[in-house]
Design a protein around this motif. Structure first.
Motif, PDB file in Angstrom:
ATOM      1  N   GLU A  28       0.924  -1.108   0.053  1.00 30.90           N
ATOM      2  CA  GLU A  28       0.038   0.049   0.012  1.00 30.90           C
ATOM      3  C   GLU A  28       0.952   1.213   0.010  1.00 30.90           C
ATOM      4  O   GLU A  28       0.480   2.446  -0.521  1.00 30.90           O
ATOM      5  CB  GLU A  28      -0.988   0.089   1.135  1.00 30.90           C
ATOM      6  CG  GLU A  28      -1.987  -1.175   1.222  1.00 30.90           C
ATOM      7  CD  GLU A  28      -2.883  -1.204   0.027  1.00 30.90           C
ATOM      8  OE1 GLU A  28      -3.253   0.170  -0.604  1.00 30.90           O
ATOM      9  OE2 GLU A  28      -3.555  -2.023  -0.423  1.00 30.90           O
ATOM     10  N   GLU A  29       2.123   1.230   0.523  1.00 32.49           N
ATOM     11  CA  GLU A  29       2.997   2.037   0.329  1.00 32.49           C
ATOM     12  C   GLU A  29       4.143   1.992  -0.319  1.00 32.49           C
ATOM     13  O   GLU A  29       5.078   2.564  -0.364  1.00 32.49           O
ATOM     14  CB  GLU A  29       3.562   2.595   1.801  1.00 32.49           C
ATOM     15  CG  GLU A  29       2.321   3.225   2.727  1.00 32.49           C
ATOM     16  CD  GLU A  29       2.785   3.584   3.912  1.00 32.49           C
ATOM     17  OE1 GLU A  29       3.241   4.806   4.054  1.00 32.49           O
ATOM     18  OE2 GLU A  29       2.860   3.101   5.133  1.00 32.49           O
ATOM     19  N   GLY A  30       4.187   0.831  -1.340  1.00 31.12           N
ATOM     20  CA  GLY A  30       5.152   0.586  -1.934  1.00 31.12           C
ATOM     21  C   GLY A  30       6.491  -0.140  -1.331  1.00 31.12           C
ATOM     22  O   GLY A  30       7.552  -0.520  -2.020  1.00 31.12           O
ATOM     23  N   LEU A  31       6.144  -0.624  -0.253  1.00 33.89           N
ATOM     24  CA  LEU A  31       7.289  -1.236   0.442  1.00 33.89           C
ATOM     25  C   LEU A  31       6.588  -2.419   1.217  1.00 33.89           C
ATOM     26  O   LEU A  31       5.424  -2.767   1.219  1.00 33.89           O
ATOM     27  CB  LEU A  31       7.713  -0.254   1.798  1.00 33.89           C
ATOM     28  CG  LEU A  31       8.439   0.862   1.584  1.00 33.89           C
ATOM     29  CD1 LEU A  31       8.976   1.449   2.771  1.00 33.89           C
ATOM     30  CD2 LEU A  31       9.792   0.653   0.963  1.00 33.89           C
ATOM     31  N   LEU A  32       7.258  -3.580   1.427  1.00 41.49           N
ATOM     32  CA  LEU A  32       6.874  -4.785   1.997  1.00 41.49           C
ATOM     33  C   LEU A  32       6.766  -4.199   3.547  1.00 41.49           C
ATOM     34  O   LEU A  32       6.894  -3.089   4.253  1.00 41.49           O
ATOM     35  CB  LEU A  32       8.074  -5.793   2.250  1.00 41.49           C
ATOM     36  CG  LEU A  32       8.497  -6.354   0.628  1.00 41.49           C
ATOM     37  CD1 LEU A  32       9.394  -7.376   1.066  1.00 41.49           C
ATOM     38  CD2 LEU A  32       7.206  -6.716  -0.025  1.00 41.49           C
TER      39      LEU A  32
END
Ligand code: JAH
Length: 246
Positions: free
Chosen positions: A173-177
């Motif tokens: 959802e924020e481009g991170l794991l």
């Protein structure tokens, strides 16, 4: 309640869906009427006396190909209402969280599960159907991939996941794991819960989680960070894949 998401699944192995659709999140979503799933046996649309659904591939090569007529008949039996038709295939566009969000806003979806070496290309061309892949690996058919898609989409339908907050904070959802999670006990086989998580200092915990998520992403999915650096369009222009003439 708003209109439920309706999903029609076309398959030669309808019983593969029995268990998963009764369990857990999918089962509850269906039970509560937020999602309606109907499983259809493609073989019921084979009208020759042998109920044949596959045939030899033109051009030769190993394996059989799923015939187009039973698939077209099965889709057409669902009525005239507009619906997004998806063919699960290793040759499809890659399924991701953005596509899951998009599909969760549709009123109706049709998921076609292929078997054998593949499905006659006129299913893609003529229905038409969009080919979607959940990952770069080959399964024995589209059923398990359809279940994965169905679960990813269903949990985004409003009301299905109780704590709406928990949706936005997860992986992608924020481009991170996602950051690492811990629960009791504080000490387990010599491994300690990071002390910062026990401080109650929420700003400090937030900073630690962000950093830990970045480290995990660097280690497990460096491609996500490279995509981030290129911006939300994935740097399409810089790579020369622009539609524009030079
Ligand atoms: C295999 C028809 N992206 C995962 C995936 C989806 C579908 C299939 N394989 C992998 C598949 C054989 C026949 C579909």
């Amino acid at each position: 309640m708003t209109e439920p998401l309706r999903v029609d699944v076309l398959t030669l192995f309808p019983r593969m869906f029995d268990g998963p659709l009764r369990q857990s999140l999918l089962g509850r979503a269906i039970e509560s009427g937020l999602v309606e799933v109907r499983i259809h046996d493609i073989r019921e649309h084979a009208h020759d006396k042998h109920r044949q659904v596959d045939d030899y591939g033109f051009g030769g090569g190993p394996g059989m190909v799923m015939k187009p007529e039973p698939v077209f008949d099965a889709v057409e039996s669902l009525g005239e209402e507009p619906k997004r038709v998806v063919l699960l295939s290793p040759a499809g566009r890659r399924f991701d969280q953005a596509m899951a969000r998009e599909l969760a806003t549709e009123p109706r979806l049709v998921l076609i599960c292929g078997r054998y070496e593949g499905v006659d290309e006129r299913v893609v061309q003529g229905l038409p159907a969009e080919e979607v892949s959940i990952g770069d690996f080959v399964l024995a058919g589209g059923e398990v991939a359809a279940l994965a898609m169905l679960e990813a989409v269903t949990r985004l339908v409003p009301g299905v996941v109780g704590n709406e907050e928990s949706l936005g904070e997860e992986s992608f959802e924020e481009g991170l794991l996602d950051y690492p999670h811990y629960t009791r006990p504080r000490s387990f086989r010599g491994m300690e819960v990071p002390a910062v998580l026990l401080t109650g200092d929420h700003a400090k915990i937030e900073r630690w989680r962000r950093e830990a998520a970045l480290e995990k992403t660097e280690r497990n999915r460096p491609d996500l960070l490279e995509a981030e650096a290129m911006g939300p369009d994935g740097g399409a222009d810089e790579r020369g894949s622009s539609e524009e003439a030079p």
